[in-house]
Design a protein around this motif. Structure first.
Motif, PDB file in Angstrom:
ATOM      1  N   ASP A 158     -45.192 -21.403 -62.516  1.00  0.00           N
ATOM      2  CA  ASP A 158     -43.998 -20.706 -62.037  1.00  0.00           C
ATOM      3  C   ASP A 158     -43.007 -21.735 -61.527  1.00  0.00           C
ATOM      4  OD1 ASP A 158     -44.877 -18.077 -62.496  1.00  0.00           O
ATOM      5  OD2 ASP A 158     -46.005 -18.072 -60.617  1.00  0.00           O
ATOM      6  N   HIS A 168     -43.017 -22.197 -57.852  1.00  0.00           N
ATOM      7  CA  HIS A 168     -44.123 -23.015 -57.337  1.00  0.00           C
ATOM      8  C   HIS A 168     -43.789 -24.498 -57.464  1.00  0.00           C
ATOM      9  CE1 HIS A 168     -48.076 -24.544 -56.405  1.00  0.00           C
ATOM     10  NE2 HIS A 168     -48.164 -25.109 -57.604  1.00  0.00           N
ATOM     11  N   ARG A 201     -41.335 -19.614 -66.321  1.00  0.00           N
ATOM     12  CA  ARG A 201     -42.604 -20.355 -66.325  1.00  0.00           C
ATOM     13  C   ARG A 201     -42.535 -21.406 -67.425  1.00  0.00           C
ATOM     14  NH1 ARG A 201     -47.299 -18.209 -64.244  1.00  0.00           N
ATOM     15  NH2 ARG A 201     -48.489 -18.493 -66.149  1.00  0.00           N
ATOM     16  N   GLU A 241     -40.567 -18.273 -70.743  1.00  0.00           N
ATOM     17  CA  GLU A 241     -41.887 -18.880 -70.555  1.00  0.00           C
ATOM     18  C   GLU A 241     -42.276 -19.719 -71.768  1.00  0.00           C
ATOM     19  OE1 GLU A 241     -46.466 -17.704 -69.257  1.00  0.00           O
ATOM     20  OE2 GLU A 241     -44.943 -16.136 -69.402  1.00  0.00           O
ATOM     21  N   LYS A 243     -37.243 -16.588 -62.207  1.00  0.00           N
ATOM     22  CA  LYS A 243     -38.420 -15.995 -62.867  1.00  0.00           C
ATOM     23  C   LYS A 243     -38.651 -16.672 -64.216  1.00  0.00           C
ATOM     24  CE  LYS A 243     -37.649 -11.650 -60.463  1.00  0.00           C
ATOM     25  NZ  LYS A 243     -36.896 -10.396 -60.532  1.00  0.00           N
TER      26      LYS A 243
END
Length: 329
Positions: free
Chosen positions: A262, A265, A218, A292, A216
């Motif tokens: 992400d 991704h 980014r 992030e 999790k």
């Protein structure tokens, strides 16, 4: 720009190599500096350097930034019109166990560069900072106007110190300085210690990739060609004093894609490009890391017309093509 001699430090490194090539393509004379240390595979640095050495206007100096006498001689010899300072001890995680490497290169070495610029008439110093200066900030996107008082790694602290020291030199000696807060750069000739390189190697070898914070995360992944375009726009754009409180020709910009991805991704795109599934090892958050990053590049766009051009899909396709070619896969 084409009749100038420009110093590029870290010329055998990832960003320095690409910037040196762009400057040479514009007709500049480039002196490349690197100490060719073994933080990662020196063979990759040598391969980059071999390409640069094929250019008539390129010369190389193997020098350590922390060698004060050698740095003083280099600046006295060349009297550089511009300096693009990209050499540093990189890596957030490495700084936890190797603090002195960061003090030597990123603090002492940086002051040696500033002293060279100060004493030998450099018209503009462009230097690498990092998105890591935003530390524990939670407001997104990260803006250059945000406070950066809480670094969570020594690497980040040295980069914040670079910005402060550069500003003081700019104020005291009227030295134009521009700091670039780079956001997770990737692409051909990239660094083996960076996520996309490590993921690609692991997927091809069938070994697990480590996904921290259980995937999790980014990141504002920024393609190398977009980064070099920003640097090229800024090299001759020496800042003037701005704002009544600043009193110094100093600026700092974010250089990012302005679009976080992400991590899951990114892995999926790599799997598609490589034609193989990744073996994923889900791990907790690492010390010194953030969940992030997201660059606000409005000021860079306003002042230079910069626009990030490369999607993560296109950038990863180019990286994988280079990786297969370079490693003959």
């Amino acid at each position: 720009m084409s009749d100038q001699t420009i110093l590029v430090t870290g010329a055998a490194g990832f960003i320095g190599f690409h910037v040196a090539r762009r400057l040479l393509a514009k007709g500049c004379t480039v002196v490349g500096l690197d100490n060719l240390n073994d933080y990662y595979d020196p063979a990759l640095k040598t391969s980059r350097l071999d390409i640069l050495r094929g250019e008539r206007r390129f010369s190389f100096e193997r020098t350590d930034l922390a060698d004060r006498a050698a740095m003083a001689r280099l600046f006295a010899k060349h009297r550089f019109a511009r300096v693009v300072h990209l050499a540093a001890q990189a890596g957030v995680r490495y700084s936890i166990d190797h603090p002195h490497a960061y003090v030597d290169a990123n603090l002492e070495g940086f002051v040696n560069v500033l002293e060279g610029c100060r004493h030998h008439g450099c018209g503009h110093l462009v230097y690498a900072s990092s998105s890591s200066v935003y530390g524990a900030n939670t407001k997104l996107p990260f803006s250059v106007d945000d406070k950066t008082d809480h670094p969570i790694s020594l690497y980040a602290a040295t980069k914040k110190a670079n910005e402060l020291i550069a500003h003081s030199y700019s104020h005291l000696y009227r030295l134009p300085v521009t700091g670039l807060r780079f956001f997770t750069i990737y692409g051909p000739w990239g660094r083996p210690d960076m996520a996309i390189f490590m993921f690609t190697r692991a997927i091809l070898e069938g070994t697990p990739i480590k996904l921290f914070n259980h995937g999790k995360m980014r990141r504002d992944f920024t393609y190398i060609d977009d980064v070099t375009s920003a640097v090229m726009r800024l090299v001759d754009l020496a800042p003037r004093d701005h704002g009544p409180a600043a009193g110094a020709p100093a600026r700092v910009y974010n250089v990012g894609n302005n679009h976080p991805e992400d991590l899951t991704h990114v892995v999926a795109v790599l799997e598609r490009e490589l034609g193989r599934a990744a073996v994923k090892e889900m791990l907790p958050m690492q010390p010194g890391d953030v969940t992030e990053t997201f660059a606000d590049v409005a000021e860079l766009m306003r002042d230079t017309g910069f626009r990030p051009q490369t999607s993560i899909e296109d950038g990863l396709r180019e990286f994988v093509a280079w990786y297969r070619d370079h490693y003959r896969i």
